[in-house]
Scaffold this motif. Structure first.
Motif, PDB file in Angstrom:
ATOM      1  N   ARG A  61      47.854  67.713  41.988  1.00  0.00           N
ATOM      2  CA  ARG A  61      46.887  68.595  42.636  1.00  0.00           C
ATOM      3  C   ARG A  61      46.159  67.874  43.769  1.00  0.00           C
ATOM      4  NH1 ARG A  61      42.652  71.335  38.759  1.00  0.00           N
ATOM      5  NH2 ARG A  61      44.591  72.325  38.109  1.00  0.00           N
ATOM      6  N   PRO A  62      46.180  68.442  44.982  1.00  0.00           N
ATOM      7  CA  PRO A  62      45.358  67.884  46.062  1.00  0.00           C
ATOM      8  C   PRO A  62      43.929  68.394  45.933  1.00  0.00           C
ATOM      9  CG  PRO A  62      46.641  69.716  46.891  1.00  0.00           C
ATOM     10  CD  PRO A  62      47.039  69.536  45.451  1.00  0.00           C
ATOM     11  N   ARG A  63      42.979  67.563  46.241  1.00  0.00           N
ATOM     12  CA  ARG A  63      41.577  67.988  46.216  1.00  0.00           C
ATOM     13  C   ARG A  63      40.921  67.478  47.482  1.00  0.00           C
ATOM     14  NH1 ARG A  63      36.774  66.021  45.111  1.00  0.00           N
ATOM     15  NH2 ARG A  63      37.575  64.016  44.416  1.00  0.00           N
ATOM     16  N   CYS A  64      40.519  68.420  48.330  1.00  0.00           N
ATOM     17  CA  CYS A  64      40.053  68.055  49.666  1.00  0.00           C
ATOM     18  C   CYS A  64      38.649  67.486  49.669  1.00  0.00           C
ATOM     19  CB  CYS A  64      40.129  69.264  50.596  1.00  0.00           C
ATOM     20  SG  CYS A  64      39.632  68.901  52.298  1.00  0.00           S
ATOM     21  N   CYS A  97      38.813  61.162  36.467  1.00  0.00           N
ATOM     22  CA  CYS A  97      39.580  62.100  37.275  1.00  0.00           C
ATOM     23  C   CYS A  97      38.731  63.339  37.500  1.00  0.00           C
ATOM     24  CB  CYS A  97      40.878  62.494  36.572  1.00  0.00           C
ATOM     25  SG  CYS A  97      42.069  61.149  36.511  1.00  0.00           S
ATOM     26  N   TRP A  98      38.927  63.955  38.645  1.00  0.00           N
ATOM     27  CA  TRP A  98      38.130  65.133  38.996  1.00  0.00           C
ATOM     28  C   TRP A  98      39.047  66.239  39.493  1.00  0.00           C
ATOM     29  CZ3 TRP A  98      33.077  64.022  37.978  1.00  0.00           C
ATOM     30  CH2 TRP A  98      32.735  62.668  37.951  1.00  0.00           C
ATOM     31  N   THR A  99      38.559  67.453  39.441  1.00  0.00           N
ATOM     32  CA  THR A  99      39.315  68.577  39.990  1.00  0.00           C
ATOM     33  C   THR A  99      38.393  69.498  40.750  1.00  0.00           C
ATOM     34  OG1 THR A  99      40.810  70.391  39.485  1.00  0.00           O
ATOM     35  CG2 THR A  99      39.022  70.039  37.956  1.00  0.00           C
ATOM     36  N   LEU A 146      42.984  57.532  51.688  1.00  0.00           N
ATOM     37  CA  LEU A 146      43.682  58.331  50.684  1.00  0.00           C
ATOM     38  C   LEU A 146      43.467  57.702  49.312  1.00  0.00           C
ATOM     39  CD1 LEU A 146      45.755  60.626  50.057  1.00  0.00           C
ATOM     40  CD2 LEU A 146      47.527  58.864  50.278  1.00  0.00           C
ATOM     41  N   ARG A 147      43.188  58.544  48.322  1.00  0.00           N
ATOM     42  CA  ARG A 147      42.975  58.061  46.959  1.00  0.00           C
ATOM     43  C   ARG A 147      43.827  58.888  46.007  1.00  0.00           C
ATOM     44  NH1 ARG A 147      37.154  57.668  43.782  1.00  0.00           N
ATOM     45  NH2 ARG A 147      37.982  57.040  41.756  1.00  0.00           N
ATOM     46  N   ILE A 148      44.593  58.210  45.157  1.00  0.00           N
ATOM     47  CA  ILE A 148      45.455  58.886  44.190  1.00  0.00           C
ATOM     48  C   ILE A 148      45.044  58.465  42.786  1.00  0.00           C
ATOM     49  CG2 ILE A 148      47.808  59.219  43.369  1.00  0.00           C
ATOM     50  CD1 ILE A 148      48.780  58.603  46.190  1.00  0.00           C
ATOM     51  N   ILE A 190      52.439  65.047  29.948  1.00  0.00           N
ATOM     52  CA  ILE A 190      51.231  65.813  29.615  1.00  0.00           C
ATOM     53  C   ILE A 190      50.044  65.467  30.505  1.00  0.00           C
ATOM     54  CG2 ILE A 190      51.877  66.199  27.209  1.00  0.00           C
ATOM     55  CD1 ILE A 190      50.138  63.870  26.426  1.00  0.00           C
ATOM     56  N   THR A 191      50.264  64.657  31.526  1.00  0.00           N
ATOM     57  CA  THR A 191      49.181  64.329  32.457  1.00  0.00           C
ATOM     58  C   THR A 191      49.655  64.563  33.886  1.00  0.00           C
ATOM     59  OG1 THR A 191      49.824  61.990  32.612  1.00  0.00           O
ATOM     60  CG2 THR A 191      48.221  62.582  30.908  1.00  0.00           C
ATOM     61  N   GLY A 192      48.731  64.437  34.811  1.00  0.00           N
ATOM     62  CA  GLY A 192      49.073  64.685  36.205  1.00  0.00           C
ATOM     63  C   GLY A 192      48.424  63.690  37.140  1.00  0.00           C
ATOM     64  N   ALA A 193      48.494  64.009  38.419  1.00  0.00           N
ATOM     65  CA  ALA A 193      47.932  63.141  39.451  1.00  0.00           C
ATOM     66  C   ALA A 193      47.105  63.979  40.418  1.00  0.00           C
ATOM     67  CB  ALA A 193      49.045  62.412  40.200  1.00  0.00           C
ATOM     68  N   ILE A 194      46.009  63.413  40.864  1.00  0.00           N
ATOM     69  CA  ILE A 194      45.134  64.081  41.826  1.00  0.00           C
ATOM     70  C   ILE A 194      45.141  63.280  43.120  1.00  0.00           C
ATOM     71  CG2 ILE A 194      42.747  64.692  42.367  1.00  0.00           C
ATOM     72  CD1 ILE A 194      42.334  65.286  39.433  1.00  0.00           C
TER      73      ILE A 194
END
Length: 312
Positions: free
Chosen positions: A170-173, A310-312, A263-265, A250-254
């Motif tokens: 998921r990208p988060r601007c 992690c944030w969304t 850029l931060r991943i 079961i996990t993801g990346a932001i």
């Protein structure tokens, strides 16, 4: 006695020369000043005549005049000064009113991430601050365009991560605190140590035990033990951090923007409501190819306090 000319006279003189076709460099050479000084004086010469009269009467300062140059609209300049009570007419307050919702191109994280070149290439306008220390300082006026460019860049980075096999990317601007919602702690990656490194660790460990059993202890032996401890630490840290397939499942990346505009991943993030039981089962598990020492180091890492969220 002849009075010294007012600074406004120099503004007018520079501006008059520019109207004759003289370039900034030519004016700078004629008056033996830096081109940057000429650019500033020419900009100051275009301030509202009503405000210029106040400057000549020493009713407003040079800082006020510099703030007025953030817009070419005389109506906006005058409103920022005259449409407020007298006690609220300080230069910094005038600047705040003229900036409004614009963002500083030198300090705003999203602006730094996108870059002024890309923003301008897309048709974005910049309210240049000629009185800032940076040569290309200014305030971005089209926030919608800025956010669109940032979103497009982050989406491209997110697509590039998809082959890694995460359950979601998921990208988060936005990088402001107001838009952040806490998620679960990211699961630490495993850093399996190579077979060669493990063999060397065993050799060093055996040597260290022999030295520690010496009686009496010598200064040389103590120094060697200290060296061995450093070598073992470096070897244990030599593995490349990776995530196990069951973690990725079961996990993801932001993909987001750091406070510094880089850029931060964030990898290994769990969404709110994720299967925490399944996540706990993964604690301490090593990836394929990891040896016993890697598993032990991983258990310690997972049990430690998290260093990021992690944030969304």
């Amino acid at each position: 006695m002849r009075l010294a000319p007012h600074p406004a006279d120099q503004f007018a003189a520079f501006y008059a020369l520019s109207l004759t076709g003289k370039t900034v460099s030519e004016i700078a050479e004629r008056f033996s000043v830096a081109p940057r000084i000429v650019e500033r004086r020419l900009k100051l010469a275009t301030v509202s005549p009503r405000l210029m009269e106040l400057f000549r009467a020493n009713a407003v300062t040079l800082d006020h005049m510099a703030a007025f140059t953030l817009t070419d609209d005389h109506g906006e300049q005058e409103a920022a000064y005259f449409d407020v009570p007298e006690h609220d007419r300080q230069a910094y307050r005038v600047k705040q009113r003229l900036i409004g919702g614009r963002v500083n191109s030198q300090t705003n994280a999203t602006a730094k991430f996108v870059g002024l070149d890309a923003y301008r290439a897309a048709g974005g306008a910049v309210s240049q601050d000629l009185f800032a220390q940076a040569d290309d300082a200014g305030f971005i006026t089209d926030l919608t365009l800025l956010e669109r460019l940032a979103s497009e860049a982050l989406e491209a980075e997110a697509r590039a991560l998809e082959p890694e096999g995460w359950a979601w990317v998921r990208p988060r601007c936005a990088s402001t605190t107001a838009c952040r919602k806490p998620m679960a702690e990211p699961i630490p990656p495993v850093a399996p140590v190579s077979a060669e490194a493990l063999a060397r660790i065993e050799e060093l460990t055996a040597e260290m035990r022999e030295l520690e059993e010496l009686d009496p202890q010598t200064e040389q032996a103590a120094e060697r033990v200290s060296q061995i401890e450093d070598l073992i630490y470096d070897l244990e840290s030599s593995g490349v951090e990776v995530y196990a397939p069951e973690v990725k499942a079961i996990t993801g990346a932001i993909v987001t923007i750091g406070d510094d505009g880089a850029l931060r991943i964030e990898r290994g993030c769990a969404k709110p409501g994720a299967d925490t039981k399944a996540l706990r089962k993964l604690d301490g598990k090593a990836t394929e190819g990891g040896a016993s020492i890697a598993r032990e180091r991983t258990k310690k890492a997972v049990g430690a306090s998290p260093t990021s969220w992690c944030w969304t």
